[in-house]
Design a protein around this motif. Sequence first.
Motif, PDB file in Angstrom:
ATOM      1  N   UNK A  97      11.489  24.302 104.315  1.00  0.00           N
ATOM      2  CA  UNK A  97      11.203  25.735 104.183  1.00  0.00           C
ATOM      3  C   UNK A  97      10.970  26.373 105.547  1.00  0.00           C
ATOM      4  N   UNK A  98      10.159  25.728 106.358  1.00  0.00           N
ATOM      5  CA  UNK A  98       9.862  26.265 107.692  1.00  0.00           C
ATOM      6  C   UNK A  98      11.121  26.282 108.550  1.00  0.00           C
ATOM      7  N   UNK A  99      11.949  25.268 108.418  1.00  0.00           N
ATOM      8  CA  UNK A  99      13.139  25.153 109.258  1.00  0.00           C
ATOM      9  C   UNK A  99      14.208  26.175 108.879  1.00  0.00           C
ATOM     10  N   UNK A 100      14.435  26.404 107.587  1.00  0.00           N
ATOM     11  CA  UNK A 100      15.546  27.245 107.157  1.00  0.00           C
ATOM     12  C   UNK A 100      15.167  28.700 106.899  1.00  0.00           C
ATOM     13  N   UNK A 101      13.902  29.042 106.824  1.00  0.00           N
ATOM     14  CA  UNK A 101      13.510  30.423 106.548  1.00  0.00           C
ATOM     15  C   UNK A 101      14.045  31.410 107.582  1.00  0.00           C
ATOM     16  N   UNK A 102      13.915  31.160 108.883  1.00  0.00           N
ATOM     17  CA  UNK A 102      14.476  32.147 109.836  1.00  0.00           C
ATOM     18  C   UNK A 102      15.982  32.331 109.695  1.00  0.00           C
ATOM     19  N   UNK A 103      16.684  31.253 109.398  1.00  0.00           N
ATOM     20  CA  UNK A 103      18.130  31.348 109.226  1.00  0.00           C
ATOM     21  C   UNK A 103      18.488  32.162 107.994  1.00  0.00           C
ATOM     22  N   UNK A 106      16.559  34.318 106.302  1.00  0.00           N
ATOM     23  CA  UNK A 106      16.023  35.675 106.282  1.00  0.00           C
ATOM     24  C   UNK A 106      16.875  36.642 107.082  1.00  0.00           C
ATOM     25  N   UNK A 107      17.686  36.154 107.989  1.00  0.00           N
ATOM     26  CA  UNK A 107      18.472  37.072 108.802  1.00  0.00           C
ATOM     27  C   UNK A 107      19.492  37.834 107.956  1.00  0.00           C
ATOM     28  N   UNK A 108      20.079  37.209 106.935  1.00  0.00           N
ATOM     29  CA  UNK A 108      21.066  37.896 106.103  1.00  0.00           C
ATOM     30  C   UNK A 108      20.457  39.045 105.298  1.00  0.00           C
ATOM     31  N   UNK A 109      19.335  38.853 104.626  1.00  0.00           N
ATOM     32  CA  UNK A 109      18.746  40.006 103.929  1.00  0.00           C
ATOM     33  C   UNK A 109      18.325  41.126 104.874  1.00  0.00           C
ATOM     34  N   UNK A 110      17.826  40.780 106.034  1.00  0.00           N
ATOM     35  CA  UNK A 110      17.405  41.812 106.985  1.00  0.00           C
ATOM     36  C   UNK A 110      18.608  42.624 107.451  1.00  0.00           C
ATOM     37  N   UNK A 111      19.696  41.960 107.764  1.00  0.00           N
ATOM     38  CA  UNK A 111      20.911  42.676 108.171  1.00  0.00           C
ATOM     39  C   UNK A 111      21.425  43.527 107.019  1.00  0.00           C
ATOM     40  N   UNK A 112      21.344  43.009 105.795  1.00  0.00           N
ATOM     41  CA  UNK A 112      21.763  43.793 104.638  1.00  0.00           C
ATOM     42  C   UNK A 112      20.948  45.059 104.465  1.00  0.00           C
ATOM     43  N   UNK A 113      19.645  44.950 104.636  1.00  0.00           N
ATOM     44  CA  UNK A 113      18.776  46.133 104.521  1.00  0.00           C
ATOM     45  C   UNK A 113      19.091  47.138 105.623  1.00  0.00           C
ATOM     46  N   UNK A 114      19.323  46.660 106.826  1.00  0.00           N
ATOM     47  CA  UNK A 114      19.659  47.577 107.920  1.00  0.00           C
ATOM     48  C   UNK A 114      20.953  48.326 107.613  1.00  0.00           C
TER      49      UNK A 114
END
Length: 95
Positions: A66-72, A74-82
């Motif tokens: 979870x700790x290792x893959x969360x930053x990877x 989370x980037x897709x939803x953040x870009x989608x929201x932007x």
Amino acid sequence: MDLGMTYEYVGLSISRRCCFEDEVFWRSARNAMTWAVVAPCLDIPLALVLAFTLHSKIPLARAFRTVWFTPLLMSYPVVGVIWLWVYNYDWGWRI
């Protein structure tokens, strides 16, 4: 139409002077070769250890995943929201 310029053919003398007689070139080539040899020797074993850790059944393996893959991930939803903000009809960018 000459425009008052004179040209002189220099051949490969510029390349010879820049590559074979320049200490900065040789230092940068040595640094690049060092990185090309040392980086894989460090990266591949480290990646193998991390892969075994992510795949193993040791305690806290799920937390590590979870700790290792969360930053990877989370980037897709953040870009989608932007992009949703950019394309919003009411207050997005107007072109």
